[in-house]
Design an enzyme around this catalytic site. Structure first.
Site, PDB file in Angstrom:
ATOM      1  N   GLY A   8       1.010  -1.206   0.233  1.00  0.00           N
ATOM      2  CA  GLY A   8      -0.226  -0.094   0.192  1.00  0.00           C
ATOM      3  C   GLY A   8       0.925   1.274   0.393  1.00  0.00           C
ATOM      4  CG  HIS A   9      -0.885   4.941   0.319  1.00  0.00           C
ATOM      5  ND1 HIS A   9      -1.554   5.661   1.917  1.00  0.00           N
ATOM      6  CD2 HIS A   9      -2.672   4.177   0.923  1.00  0.00           C
ATOM      7  CE1 HIS A   9      -2.713   5.450   2.723  1.00  0.00           C
ATOM      8  NE2 HIS A   9      -2.867   4.284   2.103  1.00  0.00           N
ATOM      9  CG  ASP A  10       1.980   7.632   2.167  1.00  0.00           C
ATOM     10  OD1 ASP A  10       3.225   7.510   1.782  1.00  0.00           O
ATOM     11  OD2 ASP A  10       1.586   8.310   2.436  1.00  0.00           O
ATOM     12  CB  CYS A  11       4.719   0.437   2.454  1.00  0.00           C
ATOM     13  SG  CYS A  11       2.686  -0.071   2.688  1.00  0.00           S
TER      14      CYS A  11
ATOM     15  CG  HIS B 146       0.153   5.834   6.296  1.00  0.00           C
ATOM     16  ND1 HIS B 146       1.290   6.068   5.908  1.00  0.00           N
ATOM     17  CD2 HIS B 146      -0.996   5.787   6.024  1.00  0.00           C
ATOM     18  CE1 HIS B 146       0.348   7.253   5.570  1.00  0.00           C
ATOM     19  NE2 HIS B 146      -0.963   7.137   5.689  1.00  0.00           N
TER      20      HIS B 146
END
Length: 96
Positions: free
Chosen positions: A7-10, A27
């Site tokens: 996912g985003h911002d991992c 995250h």
């Protein structure tokens, strides 16, 4: 491996293994040398410590300590330490 969702911002550290069909929500932080097995799902804003192991088809909703071992299909719990991972890395004596 194939069909992995990150996912985003991992943040995924070095030497991390994400097996087929594993999923990380947004995250998520995965520490160095951690392993996430096939069909495992990690909830958003969860931190997986270095050297930790998430078992196959586990659903991880809470943070996992370094060298922790989490298993469970409906809600993963910390069962024990990832002793094989500890032996593989050989942490400093102060951390043993």
């Amino acid at each position: 491996m194939s069909h992995v969702h990150v996912g985003h911002d991992c943040s995924v550290g070095p030497r991390v293994v994400l097996a087929s069909r594993s999923s990380l929500a947004g995250h998520v932080t995965v520490g160095e040398g951690a392993q996430v097995s096939g069909h495992a799902c990690v909830h958003q804003r969860v931190s997986i410590g270095g050297g930790a192991f998430v078992a196959a088809a586990a659903v991880l909703l809470d943070d996992l300590l370094p060298y922790g071992l989490a298993a469970g299909a409906s809600r993963a719990t910390v069962d024990s330490l990832n002793l094989r991972g500890i032996r593989r890395v050989r942490p400093p004596p102060a951390e043993q």
